[in-house]
Write a protein that holds these residues in place. Sequence first.
Motif, PDB file in Angstrom:
ATOM      1  N   GLU A   7       4.690  59.654  39.993  1.00 27.30           N
ATOM      2  CA  GLU A   7       4.099  60.624  40.910  1.00 27.30           C
ATOM      3  C   GLU A   7       2.628  60.303  41.116  1.00 27.30           C
ATOM      4  O   GLU A   7       2.031  59.561  40.350  1.00 27.30           O
ATOM      5  N   TYR A  20      -1.131  61.991  41.395  1.00 21.76           N
ATOM      6  CA  TYR A  20      -1.839  63.241  41.088  1.00 21.76           C
ATOM      7  C   TYR A  20      -3.252  62.936  40.598  1.00 21.76           C
ATOM      8  O   TYR A  20      -3.569  61.819  40.201  1.00 21.76           O
ATOM      9  N   LYS A  72      -3.470  69.343  36.545  1.00 18.13           N
ATOM     10  CA  LYS A  72      -3.290  68.283  37.531  1.00 18.13           C
ATOM     11  C   LYS A  72      -3.144  68.878  38.928  1.00 18.13           C
ATOM     12  O   LYS A  72      -2.744  70.023  39.099  1.00 18.13           O
ATOM     13  N   TYR A 109      -6.015  64.357  37.688  1.00 21.59           N
ATOM     14  CA  TYR A 109      -5.891  64.987  36.380  1.00 21.59           C
ATOM     15  C   TYR A 109      -7.272  65.167  35.766  1.00 21.59           C
ATOM     16  O   TYR A 109      -8.121  64.282  35.892  1.00 21.59           O
ATOM     17  N   ASP A 168      -1.304  67.756  42.368  1.00 22.35           N
ATOM     18  CA  ASP A 168      -0.361  66.821  42.977  1.00 22.35           C
ATOM     19  C   ASP A 168      -0.908  66.301  44.301  1.00 22.35           C
ATOM     20  O   ASP A 168      -1.603  67.030  45.027  1.00 22.35           O
TER      21      ASP A 168
END
Length: 173
Positions: free
Chosen positions: A99, A101, A108, A103, A110
């Motif tokens: 995925e 994202y 996180k 952080y 997205d």
Amino acid sequence: MRQALKTTGRPLAIALLSVVGASQVFAADPIEYQVQLIATVPSSSFYVVPASSGWIGQPQRMEWMDNPSAAGGKLTSVDKEFDVKNSSGAISARLSDDEAYLYNGADKIDLNVSFNGKKLSTSSEEVVSSLEANAGKRVRLLIAAAASTVPYAPGSYSGIVNMTFDAMPPVPR
């Protein structure tokens, strides 16, 4: 007049000599610089390259913008262009990681990643048709924070989006 010239000329000459001598002392140490160069020459039959250089491998800033209607605010997108070509078929793309994202160590955000208007996932999908790829085309990469109904947690976020592009073989007719 000669006396005035002698009295002002000597100190001036001594000052001039001391400046010349001092500059020779400083010129003794060479200054060296190293310039690192890289070049990529793509194949004429298949390539996916950034349209403008200098940003791949460099952090791209997604700025915070206050927006009361978007759960308190939102992040700006990364919007870049690529030149693409495949003289023997279409071009497919996928996210190389599970995925995409941002952080901050605890929370996180997205990300949605699209290439040529098609959202990327971990499954390889056609993003440039055979007809478009054969002619060569400039297409858009857009990386944006996914819509959220809750405000983002404060913090400094970072992330890396890895993408893989493949030349798809032509489809027999």
